[in-house]
Design a protein around this motif. Sequence first.
Motif, PDB file in Angstrom:
ATOM      1  N   LEU A  27       0.797  -1.226   0.000  1.00  0.00           N
ATOM      2  CA  LEU A  27       0.000   0.000   0.000  1.00  0.00           C
ATOM      3  C   LEU A  27       0.830   1.277   0.000  1.00  0.00           C
ATOM      4  N   TYR A  28       1.978   1.244   0.628  1.00  0.00           N
ATOM      5  CA  TYR A  28       2.800   2.443   0.791  1.00  0.00           C
ATOM      6  C   TYR A  28       4.207   2.170   0.292  1.00  0.00           C
ATOM      7  N   PRO A  72       6.717   7.111   9.516  1.00  0.00           N
ATOM      8  CA  PRO A  72       7.631   6.205   8.818  1.00  0.00           C
ATOM      9  C   PRO A  72       6.974   5.371   7.716  1.00  0.00           C
ATOM     10  N   ARG A  73       5.647   5.225   7.744  1.00  0.00           N
ATOM     11  CA  ARG A  73       4.978   4.406   6.726  1.00  0.00           C
ATOM     12  C   ARG A  73       4.587   5.237   5.506  1.00  0.00           C
ATOM     13  N   CYS A  74       3.871   6.341   5.708  1.00  0.00           N
ATOM     14  CA  CYS A  74       3.372   7.112   4.558  1.00  0.00           C
ATOM     15  C   CYS A  74       4.243   8.329   4.237  1.00  0.00           C
ATOM     16  N   VAL A 133      -2.696  10.517   8.896  1.00  0.00           N
ATOM     17  CA  VAL A 133      -2.954  10.274   7.479  1.00  0.00           C
ATOM     18  C   VAL A 133      -3.228   8.796   7.202  1.00  0.00           C
ATOM     19  N   CYS A 134      -2.292   7.926   7.594  1.00  0.00           N
ATOM     20  CA  CYS A 134      -2.459   6.489   7.277  1.00  0.00           C
ATOM     21  C   CYS A 134      -2.930   5.665   8.470  1.00  0.00           C
ATOM     22  N   GLY A 135      -2.934   6.230   9.663  1.00  0.00           N
ATOM     23  CA  GLY A 135      -3.437   5.522  10.840  1.00  0.00           C
ATOM     24  C   GLY A 135      -2.448   4.583  11.501  1.00  0.00           C
ATOM     25  N   LEU A 136      -1.173   4.627  11.127  1.00  0.00           N
ATOM     26  CA  LEU A 136      -0.171   3.752  11.738  1.00  0.00           C
ATOM     27  C   LEU A 136      -0.097   4.008  13.240  1.00  0.00           C
TER      28      LEU A 136
END
Length: 128
Positions: A8-9, A24-26, A44-47
């Motif tokens: 996804l990212y 760190p993810r998005c 943004v991405c909910g991590l």
Amino acid sequence: MNEPDKALYPPQDPVSTGVKGRCPRCGEGRLFEGYLGLRKNCGVCGLDYSFADSGDGPAVFVILIIGFIVVGLALWMEVSYEPPIWLQLLLWVPLTIVLSLWLLRVLKGILVNLQYRNDASEGKIDDG
């Protein structure tokens, strides 16, 4: 980084996202709430940032790096120009405080981003 995250990212550079204080993810969401406190999750991405525990790592690096720079410059100035002690204090104390505060946030962001990228976790003993 687990497999669904890769799909996804796209992988983010941990140094650039850490310096900017981003997820760190998005790479978009904010990592910090306040100056050094981590948010609960990415907006943004909910991590979920509960994996992140930089511990004393950033502080140790700050002490070593800033200590090397400031002590080296102070010694050089003392040997070269022999300024009065009040001038040394006036120069080096504020510089040490400002550089330490700036570098502490940067290094904490980098270490948290590296934790995510390398899927780092607490050490475990294998009983088996």
